[in-house]
Every structure is written in structure tokens, then in C-alpha cells.
Design an enzyme around this catalytic site. Structure first.
Site, mmCIF file in Angstrom:
data_model
loop_
_atom_site.group_PDB
_atom_site.id
_atom_site.type_symbol
_atom_site.label_atom_id
_atom_site.label_comp_id
_atom_site.label_asym_id
_atom_site.label_seq_id
_atom_site.Cartn_x
_atom_site.Cartn_y
_atom_site.Cartn_z
ATOM 1 N N LYS A 1 0.847 -1.195 0.000
ATOM 2 C CA LYS A 1 0.000 0.000 0.000
ATOM 3 C C LYS A 1 0.880 1.241 0.000
ATOM 4 O O LYS A 1 1.512 1.561 0.990
ATOM 5 C CB LYS A 1 -0.896 0.040 1.237
ATOM 6 C CG LYS A 1 -1.928 1.168 1.161
ATOM 7 C CD LYS A 1 -2.545 1.502 2.507
ATOM 8 C CE LYS A 1 -1.890 2.685 3.163
ATOM 9 N NZ LYS A 1 -2.013 3.969 2.452
ATOM 10 N N GLU B 1 9.837 1.002 11.126
ATOM 11 C CA GLU B 1 10.736 2.156 11.088
ATOM 12 C C GLU B 1 9.887 3.367 11.440
ATOM 13 O O GLU B 1 8.956 3.711 10.722
ATOM 14 C CB GLU B 1 11.367 2.279 9.704
ATOM 15 C CG GLU B 1 12.631 3.102 9.726
ATOM 16 C CD GLU B 1 12.406 4.473 9.183
ATOM 17 O OE1 GLU B 1 11.989 5.350 9.986
ATOM 18 O OE2 GLU B 1 12.611 4.672 7.985
#
Lengths: 147, 506
Positions: free
Chosen positions: B188, B262
């Protein structure tokens, strides 16, 4: 004691609309990358509040939390949740409608800061909101934590 | 090197008017038939309509990926590597066009997309194509009759959620190792910046077997959530903010799958006084290092957003450094000389302006910038800010919270110990910079800083084969290095007995 979190009328209207669509909601002030450092609005069933989350108050009937580590830097800031034009991709429920909740900040005055210090550290964990709810039952515009 | 004359467009003609999802090797309209308008942060011009997908589309993508996974997992590494190299070639062949699209979709200057984002994306595909050719399992001869074989097997179908700050490059960081290791992917892209990956599917989507790579466009809440919580993925990779990272990890706890996260940073950039010992090329490099907080308009997880300057040179250094910042050219990002374009979205600009206000309230001294920039003409509708420098102390909110914009907070330190202490006084630990002519000094500081990458006498370089990832609340997992292959593979141990004798227990 001053409220730690407030909501603008525009944001409160949006929250009520999202609540009608999705059911009970929870806010969590995020940090970090991209969409970070923004208030995230999730279904209560989609986000687990933990014991390291600080309960800042209630906006438009929804609990507002912040991680304890981040709270250290927000302890003397009053935040006002507002809404602005999008975008920014986000998991927050309002984003698909092209709008975003934003956190506006005001430093507490010295008098307010002393009041907050005197009241002791704010409550933590999911039970803090439950206790606050049972304390006054009413869903209201903005309430500080119970006590 | 001659620089060919290049013509860039505010809406590249190669773009489709509308992008559906790319599922099972073809474009497929979203089930609910909804689209959103993707606009440019330069001038709010519509660039394309893009599928506003829902959980149903995620399911279709997962169907396609599961159908493709067995054959792809058994495809020879040499063949997978060959395909990745071809993807890299297509990126190179279309470098100007992809850079153009990335610039108008995100706002980053064309000099960055032409020289960093796009060529690096190609290189990451090539790097992982090479890694997989060199990879091998292992065997251990446990005794004369018993051998333990270790095979590296793909996970199956993985989910990936990409941020908007480096739309193509972050996709390449995640796609290249996942695909080359034999996984099928449902990815996505961010809804603010879907176009570079959409364009890549037009340019290179034919190279992979149908279903190996599936792109589902839409919003985090409508596509990201059903993807991340699906019991049909074997791993989720996410780059974004901490609260959503937590939410995704909660989903992953329910389905018991691994994650890589992250989650941003507040990176210190530490300048020791000896950088000013001479007025030479190294000092010039260090001053550029100071100004690099404005790279990609500060919309970088590793933005060196805290500069720590040794007290003894503070005034002299700041005079030169602030002059350097004041010269940063803000404006049309399609102009090759522009150094800073608009912020990626209106919401992003507003958030940054709120932080500038907080900095003023906290009593930080505004040295330069601190307001919107006005490049004029069509760009008045764009989200342009001036690069901004505050001087204050590390306890202030502008030193502790990730602003994700061109806002630098500067403080001083007395000696090495204090530099390390202030540098580490943060929730995050993604990047850091250390500048000194004394390599023993930079080594000590580098080892003591709690961050996944410490740039030493450099900053903002992102080569393949150097591991990237966070300490502390910046997340976990290391990308852009062959070690990320471990996150996209599982180990199969065949424990084989070549003896014909019973064990003797029963």
C-alpha cells in the site's frame, strides 16, 4: 485545575460524526515519522491502550491518551485538538475524508503549572478513562481526568 | 559530464487520468468504485484519480498473491534476480519521467529525485538481485551419520505499508528484498504519493508473474488496517509513526507474525570545534552537513533536526552556517537549481507551523525562517515554508518531537561527554551525524550514540549495503543491507540421519 486537553467545536462535531459511524473511539497522540506528532483517532476496538499510556482527558466523549515517554515533554503544555484540511496519509479515521485532526499547543502559565504539580501525576492506563466515566457518567465536551 | 536539456511537466502526459489497483498482473477497478483525487503540493492541481480501496480490494490482492506464491517461491534465484535487474533497467530507462512524477506528487526538488530517489531505487533492486545469487544455506555435520541442513525459504505473502516522503525509494527498499527472497507482496503506497509506484507498474509490471506484486491504493484506515490485521499475511513491514506502529504490532500479536518497524527520529548532528581549524573543503562539507536538515524539505525520518555545536566555536560557526541556510533556494521544484520544494500536504505544513509557534512560546531564539515562503505565481497555492533555525536547549519540545519539516533546533555542548549525553537525550535513535577532523574522536562518539546509523563526516547518504534502522522508539529491523533478507525468509532445518541403526529407546 486547568484541562490538559481541549477540543474545538469543529473538531467536536467531526468526532461525533465519526463516532456515529464507527462506534466508541479513542485518541492517542503519536510521535515520529511522517504522520507522527499528530493525534490519531481509532476505534476503541482497534487500539489497545496500555499501562504506559497517560490519560490526558476526554474530548467529545472520547478518551485522549499519550505515551508516558512523550508525555514528559507535554506535561506543561495544554493541547487543543482542532481539525484542518488534509491530506497526509494516515490510519486515523478522519483522514479518508480529506481532513486531519491537529494538535495545537499552549504552554501553561506558572500558576497553572503549580496547580498541575499540586494535583500530582495524571492517571495512566485504560482504567483511568473507565474511572473517569463512572465518576461523572456524562459525556461532555471536555473533562480533565477524574479525581 | 554534459547535462542534457530536460523538459519537465507539472502534470506529466505519461500519467493516466485514473489509476485502479494493480492486482494479479492487471489493473482492476476498486470493488466499491470509489476514487480519490491526488493533487500536487506545488499548486494543488489534480494529477490523477486514484482507487480509494477497501477491505474487499485487499482480499482480492491477497487472493492473487496466494495463487502466485508457490510458483514464485520455487522460481530459481537466478531467474528472480534476472527479473529484478530488468526492473532496475526499466527504472533507469525512464529516470527523467519517474523523477518528474515523484517531484510533482511529493514536492521534492527534481535535483533530488534525478540524483537520489530514482537512481537509488534502481540500485536497491540490483543490490538484492546480487545478494540472492550469492546466498546459500548451510549444513552441519553433527556426527558421522547425522547432518543438519539449513535452507532459506520464503515466508509466503507479505504486507508492506509505504510512507509518502520517499514514495518510490521506500517501496524499493521493501519490495526488492521481499520479492527476491521469493515472497509475494501486497503493498500500500501512501495516499498522498501513489503515482511513482503506479507509474512503475505501467513501466515494469509486465516483468513479474501475475500476482507476485499487488498494489492496493487508498487510505491507511481503509486499506492499511485490513491489510495489517489480515490472517493471510506472514509478515508486515511498516514505516510511519509510533502510534500506528503500535497498532500494527497489536494486530501482528493477534496473528503471530513478524514485523519490521521504522518509526522516525530526532537525529543529532554533532559538530566539534576542530571543523573550523581550517577554512577548507572539509569545513565547507561540514557546513553543508548543517544545512542538510532541509534535504527533502525536512520530511525525512533521519532529518538531522538537532544540531549540537561545540561552545568554543559557536558564534563563528553559526555565522557561516546560518548564512548557508539563508541561501537555500525555495521554489519551483521542477527547476534544477531549486533546493527546497513545498511540504507534501496542507496538513503537514500546518503541523510544522504549529511547531514553529511552540518554539517561539518556549523561548527558543528564531535565527532564520519561521514562516511560509511565497515563490509567487501559481505556487501561492503550494505548501512552501522557509528553512527555519532555532537556538534553544534540548529540553524544549522542538528538540524532542519529530517535526518532519525544515526546522532545525540548535544547542551547544562543552565537551565530548556532554555531546554524547545531549545526543542520546531523545526517545528516538534512528540516525546521527558526527563532524570532527579527529577520527579517534568521531569513533568514540559514534560508538556511544544510541542510534542505528551514525554518519561520520557525512550525512544523508543512503547506499545499498549499509544497514539502516532504528534504536529505541525508532523501531527495529535493518533495511538496505542483505541482513534484511533474514526478515523475509524463514529457516528450514532438515535433520537427516544416514544411519540404519535404531536409537534403542523403544
Amino acid at each position: 485545575m486547568p484541562d490538559r486537553v481541549l477540543v474545538t467545536p469543529e473538531a467536536a462535531t467531526l468526532i461525533r460524526r465519526l463516532k456515529a459511524e464507527h462506534g466508541p473511539l479513542v485518541f492517542h497522540q503519536s510521535g515520529g515519522c511522517c504522520e507522527g506528532t499528530a493525534p490519531m483517532c481509532f476505534k476503541q476496538s482497534d487500539f489497545r491502550v496500555g499501562q504506559n499510556d497517560v490519560f490526558l482527558g476526554v474530548i467529545a466523549g472520547c478518551p485522549f491518551y499519550i505515551g508516558a515517554a512523550t508525555f514528559r515533554y507535554f506535561a506543561y503544555t495544554q493541547i487543543v485538538i482542532d481539525v484542518t484540511r488534509g491530506g497526509g496519509d494516515s490510519f486515523s479515521l478522519e483522514a479518508p475524508d480529506g481532513v486531519r485532526f491537529v494538535t495545537r499547543s499552549r504552554l501553561f502559565s506558572d500558576v497553572e503549572a503549580r496547580e498541575l504539580d499540586a494535583a500530582g501525576p495524571p492517571a495512566m492506563g485504560p482504567q483511568a478513562f473507565q474511572q473517569c466515566q463512572s465518576a461523572d457518567g456524562q459525556e461532555n465536551q471536555s473533562r480533565p481526568q477524574g479525581g | 559530464m554534459a547535462n542534457p536539456v530536460q523538459k519537465f511537466e507539472y502534470r506529466p502526459a505519461a500519467l493516466r487520468k485514473r489509476y485502479d489497483n494493480f492486482i494479479g498482473g492487471k489493473w482492476m477497478a476498486p470493488v466499491k468504485g470509489r476514487y480519490f483525487s491526488d493533487t500536487s503540493p506545488l499548486n494543488q492541481m489534480e494529477l490523477a484519480e486514484v482507487a480509494r480501496s477497501s477491505a474487499e480490494d485487499v482480499e482480492l490482492a491477497l487472493d492473487a498473491a496466494h495463487k502466485a506464491k508457490d510458483a514464485w517461491g520455487r522460481t530459481a534465484p537466478a531467474e528472480r534476480a534476472r527479473i529484478l535487474n530488468k526492473i532496475a533497467d526499466r527504472i533507469d530507462e525512464n529516470l527523467s519521467l519517474i523523477a518528474n512524477v515523484e517531484t510533482v506528487d511529493n514536492g521534492k526538488p527534481i535535483r533530488e529525485t534525478l540524483n537520489a530517489d530514482v537512481p537509488l531505487a534502481a540500485d536497491h533492486f540490483r543490490y538484492f538481485a546480487s545478494c540472492i545469487r550469492a546466498e546459500e544455506g548451510s549444513l552441519a555435520e553433527l556426527d558421522n551419520d547425522t547432518v543438519a541442513y539449513h535452507f532459506r525459504e520464503p515466508l509466503g505473502v507479505v504486507g508492506q505499508i509505504i510512507p509518502w516522503n520517499f514514495p518510490l525509494l521506500m517501496a524499493a527498499w521493501k519490495l526488492a528484498p521481499a520479492l527476491v527472497a521469493g515472497n509475494c507482496v501486497v503493498i500500500k503506497p501512501a495516499s498522498d504519493t501513489p503515482l511513482s509506484l503506479a507509474l512503475l507498474m505501467d513501466l515494469a509490471g509486465d516483468l513479474l508473474p501475475p500476482g507476485v506484486l499487488n498494489v492496493v491504493f487508498g487510505h491507511g484506515a481503509e486499506v492499511g488496517t485490513p491489510l495489517a490485521r489480515s490472517p493471510r499475511i506472514s509478515k508486515i513491514a511498516f514505516t510511519g509513526e509510533t502510534t500506528t506502529g503500535r497498532q500494527i504490532m497489536q494486530y501482528a500479536a493477534e496473528t503471530i507474525i513478524p514485523q519490521t518497524m521504522e518509526l522516525g527520529g530526532k537525529s543529532p548532528n554533532i559538530f566539534f570545534a576542530d571543523v573550523m581549524d581550517q577554512d577548507d573543503a572539509f569545513l565547507d562539507k561540514a557546513l553543508e552537513g548543517f544545512a542538510l536538515f532541509a534535504f527533502n524539505k525536512g520530511e525525512v525520518c533521519t532529518c538531522p533536526s538537532r544540531a549540537l555545536i561545540q561552545e568554543s566555536m559557536f558564534d563563528k560557526f553559526m555565522e557561516k552556517a546560518v548564512a548557508r541556510v539563508a541561501k537555500i533556494k525555495v521554489g519551483d521544484p521542477l527547476d534544477l537549481s531549486t533546493q527546497m520544494g513545498p511540504q507534501c500536504s496542507h496538513g503537514q505544513m500546518e503541523k510544522i507551523l504549529n511547531y514553529i509557534e511552540i518554539g517561539k512560546q518556549e523561548g527558543a531564539k528564531l535565527v532564520t525562517g519561521g514562516e511560509r515562503a511565497h515563490p509567487g505565481g501559481d505556487f501561492e497555492k503550494g505548501f512552501f515554508l522557509k528553512p527555519t533555525v532555532f537556538v534553544g536547549n534540548n529540553k524544549m519540545r522542538i528538540f524532542q518531537e519529530e517535526i518532519f519539516g525544515p526546522v532545525l533546533s540548535v544547542a551547544t555542548f562543552k565537551d565530548r561527554d556532554e555531546a554524547i549525553r545531549i545526543g542520546n537525550d531523545t526517545l528516538y535513535g534512528l540516525g546521527a551525524g558526527v563532524w570532527s577532523r579527529d577520527v579517534n574522536n568521531t569513533y568514540r562518539v559514534g560508538r556511544e550514540i544510541q542510534a542505528g546509523r551514525v554518519w561520520t563526516n557525512c550525512y544523508h547518504a543512503y547506499p545499498a549495503h549499509a544497514a539502516f534502522g532504528g534504536y529505541k522508539q525508532s523501531g527495529f529491523g535493518r533495511e538496505t543491507h542483505k541482513m534484511i533478507l533474514d526478515h523475509y525468509q524463514q529457516t528450514k532445518n532438515l535433520l537427516v540421519s544416514y544411519s540404519t541403526k535404531a536409537m534403542g529407546f523403544f
